[in-house]
Design a protein around this motif. Structure first.
Motif, PDB file in Angstrom:
ATOM      1  N   GLY A   1      24.827  -6.007  21.868  1.00 12.21           N
ATOM      2  CA  GLY A   1      25.267  -5.952  23.263  1.00 12.21           C
ATOM      3  C   GLY A   1      25.497  -4.518  23.705  1.00 12.21           C
ATOM      4  N   ILE A   2      26.300  -4.352  24.765  1.00 11.20           N
ATOM      5  CA  ILE A   2      26.572  -3.023  25.311  1.00 11.20           C
ATOM      6  C   ILE A   2      27.440  -2.225  24.341  1.00 11.20           C
ATOM      7  CG2 ILE A   2      27.660  -1.760  27.208  1.00 11.20           C
ATOM      8  CD1 ILE A   2      26.926  -4.018  29.060  1.00 11.20           C
ATOM      9  N   LEU A   3      26.972  -1.036  23.992  1.00 16.37           N
ATOM     10  CA  LEU A   3      27.700  -0.167  23.071  1.00 16.37           C
ATOM     11  C   LEU A   3      28.671   0.752  23.799  1.00 16.37           C
ATOM     12  CD1 LEU A   3      24.706   0.842  20.756  1.00 16.37           C
ATOM     13  CD2 LEU A   3      26.401  -0.945  20.358  1.00 16.37           C
TER      14      LEU A   3
ATOM     15  N   ASN B   1      29.110   3.409  27.791  1.00 22.07           N
ATOM     16  CA  ASN B   1      28.520   3.927  29.016  1.00 22.07           C
ATOM     17  C   ASN B   1      29.143   5.278  29.339  1.00 22.07           C
ATOM     18  OD1 ASN B   1      30.732   3.628  31.289  1.00 22.07           O
ATOM     19  ND2 ASN B   1      30.829   1.747  30.045  1.00 22.07           N
TER      20      ASN B   1
ATOM     21  N   GLU C   1      18.309   0.090  24.199  1.00 19.35           N
ATOM     22  CA  GLU C   1      17.985   0.026  25.627  1.00 19.35           C
ATOM     23  C   GLU C   1      18.969   0.888  26.427  1.00 19.35           C
ATOM     24  OE1 GLU C   1      16.788  -3.556  28.639  1.00 19.35           O
ATOM     25  OE2 GLU C   1      18.741  -3.734  27.679  1.00 19.35           O
ATOM     26  N   TYR C   2      18.426   1.519  27.487  1.00 19.73           N
ATOM     27  CA  TYR C   2      19.240   2.295  28.419  1.00 19.73           C
ATOM     28  C   TYR C   2      19.108   1.672  29.806  1.00 19.73           C
ATOM     29  CZ  TYR C   2      19.216   5.966  24.816  1.00 19.73           C
ATOM     30  OH  TYR C   2      19.352   6.676  23.655  1.00 19.73           O
TER      31      TYR C   2
ATOM     32  N   ARG D   1      24.319   2.955  30.956  1.00 15.96           N
ATOM     33  CA  ARG D   1      24.788   2.015  29.938  1.00 15.96           C
ATOM     34  C   ARG D   1      23.760   1.956  28.814  1.00 15.96           C
ATOM     35  NH1 ARG D   1      26.392  -3.019  33.791  1.00 15.96           N
ATOM     36  NH2 ARG D   1      24.135  -3.263  33.661  1.00 15.96           N
TER      37      ARG D   1
ATOM     38  N   SER E   1      22.739   0.014  25.167  1.00 17.28           N
ATOM     39  CA  SER E   1      22.970  -1.256  24.472  1.00 17.28           C
ATOM     40  C   SER E   1      22.218  -1.294  23.157  1.00 17.28           C
ATOM     41  CB  SER E   1      22.520  -2.432  25.350  1.00 17.28           C
ATOM     42  OG  SER E   1      23.131  -2.375  26.629  1.00 17.28           O
TER      43      SER E   1
ATOM     44  N   VAL F   1      20.873   2.272  19.270  1.00 15.84           N
ATOM     45  CA  VAL F   1      20.574   2.050  20.689  1.00 15.84           C
ATOM     46  C   VAL F   1      19.161   1.505  20.840  1.00 15.84           C
ATOM     47  CG1 VAL F   1      20.417   3.093  22.972  1.00 15.84           C
ATOM     48  CG2 VAL F   1      22.142   3.892  21.342  1.00 15.84           C
TER      49      VAL F   1
END
Length: 482
Positions: free
Chosen positions: A398-400, A402, A351-352, A392, A394, A349
């Motif tokens: 990309g987005i992992l 949510n 970023e949140y 979310r 990421s 991870v």
């Protein structure tokens, strides 16, 4: 090969009025090769064109009369493997096209244009580049080799670059060069990560050649590699993938949970109570994916899927990462609530993001403004804070995943809203009391009005009776006086 080229160049220099050029061309095996030959004619008469390969004789020629001839080795059952498009002659382009080139087509070619006593000579060195895979379809875990071959080779040490699915392959390769044939070799243990298009790129003296081949690895295709992470939210359902190659039905399929910090040892504890490894009716026989009906935070960890195919035990490990949201009240007076997004493993991870989720008239999700950070503080909850919030997370890819959290519409969470509610209640009660008083007054006035109407129900009759009574009293007084 270079000696042949030198002999050609020497001969052409000894010829009177000869112009000579040497060009290198790369072509992938099986593709269309174009050997350039350009000359600006000095007369209106169509020149004669001769294409010859060293030690192989005539490839193709066109006499001034327009008659065309092909070398016998370039005609296969009436199919002409070489051609020189006439549509380009007016532009002075006499390039030779070779269809479906083979490794044997590599070598030195000569193009000679005879134009009224002027001879123009062009030398072309054609190199054929080939990528081969052995075996073409390999079982996961077994040896596989990918070879890049260039024919003819180079007299200098030359490197090759490898790309897998358009991304540069970082591993070192074995290079066999110089020599009659250049080779670059990649040896690996077959795995799903090697599946796809392999491309070899070779550069030499400003020219570049490339060729590609596709490698298929049979075995466990999903997840593609060990330690693949699967993200799931607490309370949600999750799928742990384990998909074998199409048509490959494994025997003795097995799911295990591994001990923390152990690569091979299965945990003595049982699989989660909501874990289900039974195949669904919709799943194909080679799909041995499992699932959890309702994920708990303690379900995080590493799982193993295995099965036997053709006497070989295939194994794939994956990690279940569980996410949850914790809430804490910082200040009761200000009704400040902090939401924290927690994951059992944050190694991937970077970023949140927090977003408020709403729905339009069509039921489509609408995302509000984005708040960066692992935590989100909501101070003095207002109408804009009620509803569903999504965290979310990421990574580089990309987005992992949510996870959502619902903030209930409760007055106790907000001093501002509670105060507003109390004021509204007092106003409603006051208005209701005034209305009740007015209704009572109106009822009393109506009651008095009805009473008066009952008393004076016959006013004319009462007047007549009163008049008669007065006249009788007047007559009685007059009689007494007499």
């Amino acid at each position: 090969m270079l000696l042949e080229c030198f002999i050609f160049i020497l001969i052409t220099f000894l010829m009177r009025g000869v112009q000579c050029e040497v060009t290198e061309v790369f072509a992938e095996k099986g593709s269309l090769a174009v050997l350039p030959c350009k000359y600006s004619p000095t007369s209106s008469v169509s020149p004669a064109i001769f294409w010859v390969k060293a030690n192989k004789g005539t490839v193709w020629m066109k006499q001034k009369s327009g008659v065309q001839l092909w070398g016998s080795s370039w005609l296969q059952k009436g199919f002409q493997r070489v051609r020189c498009p006439h549509t380009q002659f007016e532009k002075g382009d006499y390039s030779l096209q070779i269809i479906s080139v083979t490794e044997e087509d590599g070598g030195v070619y000569s193009c000679r244009v005879d134009d009224g006593g002027i001879h123009a000579e062009t030398m072309v060195l054609l190199r054929i580049i080939t990528v081969s895979i052995s075996p073409l379809v390999v079982m996961s875990g077994r040896d596989v080799s990918v070879t890049c071959t260039v024919t003819p080779g180079f007299n200098e040490v030359t490197a090759a670059q490898w790309f897998l699915n358009d991304s540069q392959f970082p591993r070192k390769t074995e290079i066999i060069s110089p020599g009659e044939t250049f080779k670059s070799l990649v040896k690996e243990k077959a795995s799903a990560r090697l599946t796809g298009k392999w491309t070899c790129v070779v550069g030499y003296r400003g020219k570049e050649g490339r060729a590609s081949a596709t490698l298929s690895v049979s075995g466990i295709l999903q997840p593609p590699s060990d330690d693949t992470k699967v993200y799931a939210a607490v309370g949600s359902a999750a799928t742990l993938p384990c998909v074998f190659s199409s048509g490959m039905i494994p025997s003795s399929p097995l799911w295990e949970k591994l001990q923390p910090g152990s690569l091979n040892k299965a945990s003595p504890s049982r699989l989660p109570s909501s874990f289900s490894s039974s195949s669904l009716s919709s799943q194909l026989p080679w799909d041995k994916s499992a699932g959890l009906r309702e994920v708990d935070f303690k379900d995080e960890g590493r799982y193993r899927c295995s099965g036997t195919v053709q006497g070989q035990r295939l194994v794939r490990n994956l990690q279940l990462v569980v996410a949850k949201i914790e809430s804490s009240v910082l200040s009761k007076k200000k009704a400040s609530v902090t939401l924290t997004c927690q994951l059992s493993d944050t190694s991937k991870v970077t970023e949140y993001e927090w977003v408020r989720v709403t729905y339009d008239l069509n039921g489509t999700q609408v995302f509000g403004s984005i708040h960066k950070g692992k935590t989100l503080s909501i101070s003095q909850l207002s109408e804009e804070s009620w509803g569903t919030w999504a965290c979310r997370f990421s990574g580089k890819e990309g987005i992992l995943g949510n996870i959502t959290y619902h903030v209930p519409m409760m007055s106790g969470f907000s001093g501002q809203k509670s105060s507003g509610f109390s004021k509204n209640t007092a106003a409603v009660v006051g208005l209701s009391f005034l209305l009740l008083v007015l209704l009572l007054i109106l009822a009393q006035m109506y009651k008095n009005h009805r009473r008066k109407q009952n008393i004076f129900q016959y006013p004319a009759l009462e007047a007549i009776i009163h008049t008669i009574s007065n006249e009788q009293e007047e007559r009685e007084r007059n009689r007494v006086k007499k």
